[in-house]
Scaffold this active site. Structure first.
Site, mmCIF file in Angstrom:
data_model
loop_
_atom_site.group_PDB
_atom_site.id
_atom_site.type_symbol
_atom_site.label_atom_id
_atom_site.label_comp_id
_atom_site.label_asym_id
_atom_site.label_seq_id
_atom_site.Cartn_x
_atom_site.Cartn_y
_atom_site.Cartn_z
ATOM 1 N N SER A 126 -25.179 -6.007 -1.657
ATOM 2 C CA SER A 126 -25.934 -4.910 -1.030
ATOM 3 C C SER A 126 -25.096 -4.335 0.102
ATOM 4 O O SER A 126 -24.303 -5.062 0.721
ATOM 5 C CB SER A 126 -27.243 -5.448 -0.453
ATOM 6 N N TYR A 175 -32.889 -11.866 3.658
ATOM 7 C CA TYR A 175 -32.360 -11.101 2.517
ATOM 8 C C TYR A 175 -30.918 -10.669 2.804
ATOM 9 O O TYR A 175 -30.019 -10.866 1.985
ATOM 10 C CB TYR A 175 -33.243 -9.874 2.267
#
Ligand SMILES: NC(=O)c1ccc[n+]([C@@H]2O[C@H](COP(=O)([O-])OP(=O)(O)OC[C@H]3O[C@@H](n4cnc5c(N)ncnc54)[C@H](OP(=O)(O)O)[C@@H]3O)[C@@H](O)[C@H]2O)c1
Length: 243
Positions: A138, A151
């Site tokens: 990400s 996360y």
């Protein structure tokens, strides 16, 4: 990466980026196998895309990961590409005692699953033409959003792991790619949006266009749109992203 003539396993192919990649790889004539937990989605995919193999597996469960790898090796021996895509995104309040089962669950799917699956598939991919592992990290691996700290940490670890994997897998003839998406309009993080509202960001189709072009060009770190800025700006962006 050769984006044609592969047999490709994609974890998390029932929605979003995994589904977008699966459809695109299928359209290019690849054989594609996906997995996910939601049987209704898998059944709908089998009906809509007869060329797709859609298997029900929970990649957060080690026993299921082992069985998945064994089954793929037995039933689809031509597999030469693994895409570690399945992931979840939870909000975490670090100021309160944590629900560790929830934390472990997030780390299990986002970090432990790509780690273990890659190691299970490595001997099986090794030596095959076009052998590759693609890890989906990400843009938040490089500058976190504090409200989703676990996360983001899991994705930073996937980035680090991809560097090590690329070096070690070189000896096995397996190329390692990392795809760092920006915000892409998928179902990710629906739990922390009111009434499951849209995630916003780039459409899955536009994102997949950019990824396929970069993979075909042999770009090993595919950072798309804002994610590229995050990779370059790193911690300098943290204060801007967390006002
Ligand atoms: N969308 C973004 O803005 C964005 C940005 C950066 C990175 N990413 C990354 O991109 C990847 C794909 O996310 P997405 O945006 O496409 O979200 P999504 O639409 O929610 O898709 C996630 C996929 O992962 C699968 N999955 C989740 N947990 C699983 C488990 N335990 N076992 C097997 N499959 C599981 C889901 O299938 P089931 O629910 O059926 O199991 C679904 O197919 C993730 O790794 C995410 O972190 C996304």
């Amino acid at each position: 990466m050769n984006i044609r003539n592969n047999t490709i396993v994609i974890t998390g192919g029932t929605s979003g980026i995994g589904l977008g990649l699966a459809e695109r790889f299928l359209a290019l004539g690849n054989r594609v196998i996906v997995c996910g937990r939601r049987e209704d989605r898998l059944a709908a995919l089998r009906a809509r895309l007869p060329g797709l193999v859609a298997l029900r597996y929970d990649m957060a469960d080690e026993a299921q990961r082992l069985d998945f790898a064994r089954r793929v090796a037995e039933d689809y021996p031509a597999v030469n590409v693994l895409v570690n895509n399945a992931g979840i995104q939870l909000a975490t309040d670090l100021r309160k005692p944590l629900d560790m089962e929830r934390i472990r669950g997030e780390l299990e799917i986002n970090l432990v699953a790509p780690l273990q699956l890659s190691s299970l598939f490595a001997p099986f991919l090794s030596g095959k033409p076009g052998a590759a592992v693609v890890n989906v990290s990400s843009g938040l691996a490089f500058a976190p959003i504090a409200a989703m700290g676990v996360y983001c940490a899991s994705k930073a670890a996937v980035h680090s792991l991809s560097l090590s994997m690329r070096r070690q897998f070189r000896d096995l003839g397996i190329e390692v790619y990392e795809v760092a998406p920006p915000s892409v309009d998928s179902e990710l993080g629906w739990q922390h949006r009111p009434q499951g509202g849209s995630h916003g960001g780039l459409s899955v189709a536009a994102f997949v266009d950019a990824v396929m072009a970069a993979l075909e060009a042999g770009t090993v770190e595919v950072a798309v749109e804002q994610a590229a800025g995050l990779r370059e700006g790193r911690e300098a962006l943290f204060d801007r992203m967390n006002p």
